[in-house]
Design an enzyme around this catalytic site. Structure first.
Site, PDB file in Angstrom:
ATOM      1  N   TYR A 178       8.810   9.420  27.169  1.00 44.16           N
ATOM      2  CA  TYR A 178       7.436   9.907  27.261  1.00 44.16           C
ATOM      3  C   TYR A 178       7.017   9.989  28.726  1.00 44.16           C
ATOM      4  O   TYR A 178       7.156   9.023  29.469  1.00 44.16           O
ATOM      5  CB  TYR A 178       6.511   8.976  26.485  1.00 44.16           C
ATOM      6  N   CYS A 179       6.533  11.169  29.143  1.00 46.35           N
ATOM      7  CA  CYS A 179       6.011  11.372  30.491  1.00 46.35           C
ATOM      8  C   CYS A 179       7.097  11.047  31.523  1.00 46.35           C
ATOM      9  O   CYS A 179       8.206  11.540  31.440  1.00 46.35           O
ATOM     10  CB  CYS A 179       4.740  10.556  30.685  1.00 46.35           C
ATOM     11  N   LEU A 180       6.797  10.186  32.492  1.00 42.50           N
ATOM     12  CA  LEU A 180       7.781   9.830  33.508  1.00 42.50           C
ATOM     13  C   LEU A 180       8.988   9.132  32.900  1.00 42.50           C
ATOM     14  O   LEU A 180      10.110   9.253  33.414  1.00 42.50           O
ATOM     15  CB  LEU A 180       7.120   8.931  34.557  1.00 42.50           C
ATOM     16  N   GLY A 235      10.315  10.063  30.172  1.00 43.47           N
ATOM     17  CA  GLY A 235      11.156  11.170  29.746  1.00 43.47           C
ATOM     18  C   GLY A 235      11.943  11.757  30.887  1.00 43.47           C
ATOM     19  O   GLY A 235      13.110  12.158  30.720  1.00 43.47           O
ATOM     20  N   LEU A 282       8.759  13.876  25.473  1.00 46.81           N
ATOM     21  CA  LEU A 282       7.350  14.097  25.151  1.00 46.81           C
ATOM     22  C   LEU A 282       6.552  14.255  26.439  1.00 46.81           C
ATOM     23  O   LEU A 282       6.543  13.358  27.284  1.00 46.81           O
ATOM     24  CB  LEU A 282       6.788  12.926  24.343  1.00 46.81           C
TER      25      LEU A 282
END
Length: 586
Positions: free
Chosen positions: A317-319, A321, A345
């Site tokens: 998720y985000c960083l 990811g 994500l």
């Protein structure tokens, strides 16, 4: 276990800091920038000064633009005083402005105040843009700052001319202002550290991050949580979730009704979650490679050792990811085929078009942030929170201030707001590498990002990919997330869901007004522009979570009995109950 990297390599890999210190005046300059950054929360006034000078000089040499603005100003004045009642109030982008959508704002004279503000805001935005010769980055920055200043002086921010506040004060005999004063005092106490950042009624381990589980592995950088099964059988491949280390992991395990972790467990998946340590000054030299080795790779090894599965699903998720994509690319390059799938994500791998956040990240800003981190060993949580607040100042600052302080309402009844207030620090070395290698230089997309001394590329990833973008994302715009299609040769399933960077991801089934678009692509599918993809895929009602669980099931084997908690390895036996100890660090 990999060891934390030492201080032989400096944060700024392209120019050793020792060289910078040797330059004349380097030490005093660095001290001055660090002190300045402490006052401005890491925002460099030099950047704005250069942008303003570029705009002002070119505007002065553009008589045609000046005449256009003069004519527009006269038309605005005529419209406000002659037009009238009942005219639709719209923002600079043509969308309705929620600050002025109540019936009170449609009455005279408040409708004229709102209309004058909107027209003035648009005039200033027009003045800052379309001036020939101004650098695009400077134009965007000037428009962004102009929007901030316009929102700061909006009539809705002043109780004497805000009809909603006037009405509430009359009907409640001023009690709304009394409650607002209390809310303001409470928030100031939180900012000063006198009370915990996560206010009641929410508390981690009590009604946040409550999905049952155990910490089954711990090292100097993370704790690994294994969640208890709730079904008689599970998919044989476990899921490892890699959250961002900006704020805490439990955004994916909020309240029981909107916990992504609980949803996956209830669908018959064995879920592991990384909970990152909140770094201290002595952790200043932890870098991106440490996060890959001690974080992602250590968690993959532990999850496979515990479950006995030959492969596992991964989700970032985000960083988190971005870090997962780096690890997956390195694994593919080195022949490690233990990934059954890779899900990303709101994740960017190409930072050439990162959205509004790019306005706050440039050479001058990074230099100031580096000097601040050199002094204290990390980037403080309030500096990061301040940058994100600026991106959505209308919602996170002014609308919240009106609701909390003028109308006397309290919005801390939202679990997402409680999580957002639970900020974390970022190690100096890691954050400098992230800003320079990913944001400024875009090394990852350009094939210059090194792992073990060799570059990584996403073409090496062979596992199927599930990528999610959100329609209103200010941190990772969906068109930037979509660029993953340009770099991978894997099967990519792309989902675009409504909501923002957090609200679009936290999309539990059953919530109102949910929709998403989903497109499945094969490894040899041709690239489509984002707008073309959007036109080809109709919106579906409901939560993307359900579609994701179905997709995972399609890429999983036959169901098996649930694994015991850390049972297969003495090195991974249960240490303590979830949510663990690292998430509690302040």
């Amino acid at each position: 276990m990999a060891k934390l990297s030492g201080r032989t390599r400096k944060y700024r890999d392209d120019k050793p800091r020792a060289v910078m210190r040797a330059q004349a005046g380097g030490l005093s300059d660095a001290s001055a920038r660090a002190s300045e950054g402490g006052v401005t929360r890491g925002l460099s006034p030099l950047v704005l000064t250069r942008a303003w000078m570029d705009w002002a000089v070119h505007l002065a040499a553009s008589p045609g633009k000046q005449m256009q603005l003069l004519q527009q100003a006269m038309e605005n004045a005529q419209a406000v005083f002659a037009a009238g009642l009942g005219e639709t109030l719209s923002g600079a982008d043509g969308a309705a402005d929620p600050r002025f959508d109540s019936a009170e704002w449609q009455k005279f004279p408040f409708n004229l105040l709102a209309q004058a503000h909107q027209r003035q805001r648009q005039w200033w935005l027009d003045a800052m843009t379309g001036v020939r010769g101004v650098e695009p980055a400077h134009e965007n920055l000037m428009a962004f700052v102009t929007g901030l200043l316009s929102d700061a002086v909006a009539p809705s921010n002043f109780p004497a001319i805000n009809p909603d506040v006037i009405s509430a004060s009359l009907s409640e005999n001023g009690l709304n202002l009394v409650r607002g004063s209390r809310n303001f005092a409470k928030d100031m106490a939180t900012l000063s550290g006198l009370v915990p950042a996560v206010s009641q009624p929410f508390e981690v381990g009590r009604n946040l991050a409550t999905t049952a589980g155990k910490v089954v592995f711990r090292n100097k950088l993370m704790e690994l949580i294994q969640y208890a099964p709730t079904t008689d059988t599970v998919c044989p491949e476990p899921i490892l979730i890699v959250p961002a280390w900006i704020l805490k992991y439990y955004v994916l395990d909020l309240s029981p009704h909107n916990s992504f972790v609980r949803f996956l467990v209830d669908q018959g998946f064995t879920v592991f979650m990384i909970s990152w340590k909140n770094p201290l000054p002595e952790d200043r030299d932890i870098g991106m490679e440490d996060y890959r080795q001690l974080g992602v790779m250590a968690a993959i090894n532990a999850a496979i050792k515990i479950t006995g599965a030959p492969r596992l699903h991964t989700l970032g998720y985000c960083l988190g990811g971005t870090l997962l994509s780096i690890a997956a690319a390195a694994m593919g390059r080195d022949g490690d085929d233990r990934l059954a799938s890779v899900s990303l994500l709101a994740t960017q791998v190409d930072f050439s078009e990162p959205g509004p956040l790019r306005l706050l990240i440039n050479e001058a800003e990074v230099a100031m942030v580096e000097e601040m981190m050199e002094r204290q060993g990390y980037l403080s949580s309030d500096s990061m929170a301040g940058a994100f607040a600026l991106l959505r100042a209308r919602d996170l600052l002014w609308t919240r201030a009106i609701n909390n302080y003028l109308l006397g309402r309290q919005d801390d009844g939202l679990d997402l707001m409680a999580w957002h207030a639970d900020a974390t620090r970022l190690p100096a070395r890691m954050h400098s590498q992230y800003l320079r290698q990913l944001f400024l230089n875009n090394d990852l997309a350009q094939g210059r990002y090194l792992v073990k001394g060799k570059p990584v590329g996403f073409g090496a990833i062979r596992a199927p990919i599930f990528a999610v973008g959100t329609e209103e994302d200010d941190v990772a715009p969906w068109t930037s997330v979509y660029k993953l299609h340009l770099f991978t040769r894997s099967e990519v399933t792309f989902v675009l869901t409504n909501g923002g960077h957090n609200t679009g991801i936290i999309s539990a089934p059953g919530q109102p007004e949910q929709h998403f678009r989903m497109g499945r692509g094969s490894a040899d599918s041709g690239y489509r522009e984002p707008e073309e993809w959007l036109a080809e895929h109709e919106a579906e009602d409901g939560s993307w979570w359900v579609a994701f669980a179905r997709w995972l099931g399609e890429h999983s084997g036959e169901a098996v009995s649930p694994p015991q908690m850390g049972a297969r390895s003495g090195a991974c036996k249960a240490i303590c109950d979830a949510p663990g100890t690292y998430v509690m660090q302040r």
